[in-house]
Scaffold this motif. Sequence first.
Motif, PDB file in Angstrom:
ATOM      1  N   HIS A   1      -9.392  -9.261  -0.810  1.00 20.48           N
ATOM      2  CA  HIS A   1     -10.374  -8.290  -2.223  1.00 20.48           C
ATOM      3  C   HIS A   1      -9.672  -6.918  -2.045  1.00 20.48           C
ATOM      4  N   LEU A   2      -8.149  -6.599  -3.444  1.00 24.47           N
ATOM      5  CA  LEU A   2      -7.507  -5.233  -3.381  1.00 24.47           C
ATOM      6  C   LEU A   2      -8.309  -5.022  -4.541  1.00 24.47           C
ATOM      7  N   PRO A   3      -9.109  -3.540  -4.137  1.00 24.60           N
ATOM      8  CA  PRO A   3      -9.667  -2.992  -5.303  1.00 24.60           C
ATOM      9  C   PRO A   3      -8.555  -1.943  -6.671  1.00 24.60           C
ATOM     10  N   PHE A   4      -9.243  -1.697  -7.892  1.00 24.02           N
ATOM     11  CA  PHE A   4      -8.978  -1.631  -8.518  1.00 24.02           C
ATOM     12  C   PHE A   4      -8.296   0.453  -7.561  1.00 24.02           C
ATOM     13  N   SER A   5      -7.556   0.567  -8.667  1.00 16.52           N
ATOM     14  CA  SER A   5      -6.871   2.658  -8.744  1.00 16.52           C
ATOM     15  C   SER A   5      -6.100   2.604  -9.255  1.00 16.52           C
ATOM     16  N   LEU A   6      -5.766   3.619  -8.979  1.00 17.06           N
ATOM     17  CA  LEU A   6      -4.749   4.723 -10.202  1.00 17.06           C
ATOM     18  C   LEU A   6      -3.097   4.252  -9.282  1.00 17.06           C
ATOM     19  N   SER A   7      -3.341   3.529  -8.094  1.00 17.98           N
ATOM     20  CA  SER A   7      -2.093   2.848  -7.069  1.00 17.98           C
ATOM     21  C   SER A   7      -1.418   1.668  -7.799  1.00 17.98           C
ATOM     22  N   TRP A   8      -2.553   1.119  -8.586  1.00 13.66           N
ATOM     23  CA  TRP A   8      -1.902  -0.407  -9.230  1.00 13.66           C
ATOM     24  C   TRP A   8      -1.191   0.416 -10.649  1.00 13.66           C
ATOM     25  N   TRP A   9      -0.516   1.349 -10.801  1.00 13.35           N
ATOM     26  CA  TRP A   9       0.688   1.864 -11.903  1.00 13.35           C
ATOM     27  C   TRP A   9       2.306   1.402 -11.212  1.00 13.35           C
ATOM     28  N   SER A  10       1.272   1.642  -9.495  1.00 13.78           N
ATOM     29  CA  SER A  10       2.749   1.682  -9.048  1.00 13.78           C
ATOM     30  C   SER A  10       3.302  -0.203  -9.663  1.00 13.78           C
ATOM     31  N   PHE A  11       3.144  -1.116  -9.937  1.00 14.15           N
ATOM     32  CA  PHE A  11       3.440  -2.466 -10.567  1.00 14.15           C
ATOM     33  C   PHE A  11       4.340  -2.436 -11.877  1.00 14.15           C
TER      34      PHE A  11
ATOM     35  N   ALA B   1       6.446  -1.221  10.754  1.00  9.32           N
ATOM     36  CA  ALA B   1       6.473  -2.370  11.631  1.00  9.32           C
ATOM     37  C   ALA B   1       5.853  -2.479  13.335  1.00  9.32           C
ATOM     38  N   THR B   2       5.365  -0.706  12.856  1.00 10.72           N
ATOM     39  CA  THR B   2       5.030  -0.715  14.980  1.00 10.72           C
ATOM     40  C   THR B   2       3.351  -0.314  14.230  1.00 10.72           C
ATOM     41  N   LEU B   3       3.185  -0.261  13.056  1.00 10.08           N
ATOM     42  CA  LEU B   3       1.410   0.669  12.121  1.00 10.08           C
ATOM     43  C   LEU B   3       0.797  -0.148  11.731  1.00 10.08           C
ATOM     44  N   ARG B   4       1.580  -1.426  11.500  1.00 14.32           N
ATOM     45  CA  ARG B   4       0.895  -2.411  10.570  1.00 14.32           C
ATOM     46  C   ARG B   4       0.895  -1.755   8.733  1.00 14.32           C
ATOM     47  N   VAL B   5       0.817  -2.853   7.982  1.00 10.90           N
ATOM     48  CA  VAL B   5       0.660  -2.559   6.646  1.00 10.90           C
ATOM     49  C   VAL B   5      -0.188  -1.103   5.858  1.00 10.90           C
ATOM     50  N   GLY B   6      -1.748  -1.001   6.994  1.00 12.22           N
ATOM     51  CA  GLY B   6      -2.457  -0.038   6.854  1.00 12.22           C
ATOM     52  C   GLY B   6      -3.922  -0.918   5.766  1.00 12.22           C
ATOM     53  N   PRO B   7      -4.203   0.107   4.862  1.00 10.40           N
ATOM     54  CA  PRO B   7      -5.358  -0.173   4.591  1.00 10.40           C
ATOM     55  C   PRO B   7      -5.463  -1.255   3.411  1.00 10.40           C
ATOM     56  N   VAL B   8      -6.263  -2.289   2.362  1.00 10.34           N
ATOM     57  CA  VAL B   8      -5.860  -3.227   1.409  1.00 10.34           C
ATOM     58  C   VAL B   8      -5.706  -2.156   0.593  1.00 10.34           C
ATOM     59  N   ALA B   9      -6.578  -0.960  -0.075  1.00 12.47           N
ATOM     60  CA  ALA B   9      -5.727  -0.538  -1.081  1.00 12.47           C
ATOM     61  C   ALA B   9      -5.026   0.065  -1.541  1.00 12.47           C
ATOM     62  N   THR B  10      -3.690   0.218  -0.008  1.00 11.28           N
ATOM     63  CA  THR B  10      -2.540   1.106  -0.895  1.00 11.28           C
ATOM     64  C   THR B  10      -1.396  -0.266  -0.604  1.00 11.28           C
ATOM     65  N   ALA B  11      -1.939  -1.632  -0.466  1.00 13.07           N
ATOM     66  CA  ALA B  11      -1.164  -2.062  -0.683  1.00 13.07           C
ATOM     67  C   ALA B  11      -0.138  -2.042  -1.620  1.00 13.07           C
ATOM     68  N   PRO B  12      -0.259  -1.554  -3.430  1.00 13.40           N
ATOM     69  CA  PRO B  12       0.641  -1.708  -4.207  1.00 13.40           C
ATOM     70  C   PRO B  12       1.536  -0.715  -4.357  1.00 13.40           C
ATOM     71  N   VAL B  13       1.463   0.261  -3.334  1.00 15.69           N
ATOM     72  CA  VAL B  13       1.884   1.695  -3.592  1.00 15.69           C
ATOM     73  C   VAL B  13       3.618   0.667  -2.228  1.00 15.69           C
TER      74      VAL B  13
END
Length: 333
Positions: free
Chosen positions: A265-275, A186-198
């Motif tokens: 454009h959401l780049p693939f990373s191992l964070s996608w396992w959060s899905f 709420a204060t710093l927003r969502v951050g880099p696009v690549a962190t969205a899956p987390v």
Amino acid sequence: MGTAILATAAAVLPWRVPGLDTLALVAWLLSVVVLTVLLAGSLRRPRVALGHGGDPVLAPFYGAPPMALLTVGAATLLVGRDVLGTTAAVTVDWVLWSAGTAAGLVAAVTVPFLQFTRHTGGDGASAGWLIAVVPPMVSASGGALLVPYAPAGQVRLTLLLGCWAMFGMSLIASFVVLTLIWHRLATLRVGPVATAPVLWIGIGPFGQSITAANLLGDAGHGVLPEPYDRAFGALGVLYGVPAWGFALLWAGLAAAVTVRAVRTHLPFSLSWWSFTFPVGTMVTGTSALAAHLHATALALIAVLGYGALLTAWALVAFRTARGLRHGTLARPA
């Protein structure tokens, strides 16, 4: 654990369809192979495996190996016993549950301690922080499955009470972390696009806690004295339905952020396992509520959720295999 949850979720689905048992068996076997390979690699390079305690980003992921042990153990009991036999499956689960619980409790204490005393910098709370405090909840679920196989009397009662204690330990810690995450977003927003899956990790504590509460409630019959056996049995539903509602809210927020990230454009990373694993816990939690309440709507949602889980797993597994093959897994897509 992202693969083993395919097996455990399939084993508890309220509606059975042709091929589901075979799918669960294949997922369990694959999870055993993956866990064995990863453990062998970690044992060959222990300094590398244990050398991330000072990293504020990587340290919370010490909670992932315990959850992998626990999830594969539960899948072995629920699915693998058709192959191994009940006695062997229970023995394997006891070993994996004991090791995973010990390691998970260490991670749940050590990682926050390091955050309080050593870690500096960073952008504030991340959903990744939850990985360090969720393992005791996974232990509570897995322990509930083992309660009937524990020696009757004080041993069985102690196991059950210990699992309920780990349920509370993880649940309250997760509430604290989720509050910090909400404040940061709420204060710093969502951050880099690549962190969205987390962000999807945020539904994990709720799905797993709903599962644990219902399993522990069932396990308490004949173990806890009256009227506490009925009270704890009802707690699974009384807690589970409201928690399920908030989990849907968090899933909606995570989905909206993910769609926003995909558009840019959401780049693939191992964070996608959060899905995978968090969604799987929602399937097991929803299945438990459907079974206790005989709710057709919840049963349907559980089946649809499993379809989403299977689709996500197939996509992420394919992208991971392709990254390993081409040596691009560690680089942004």
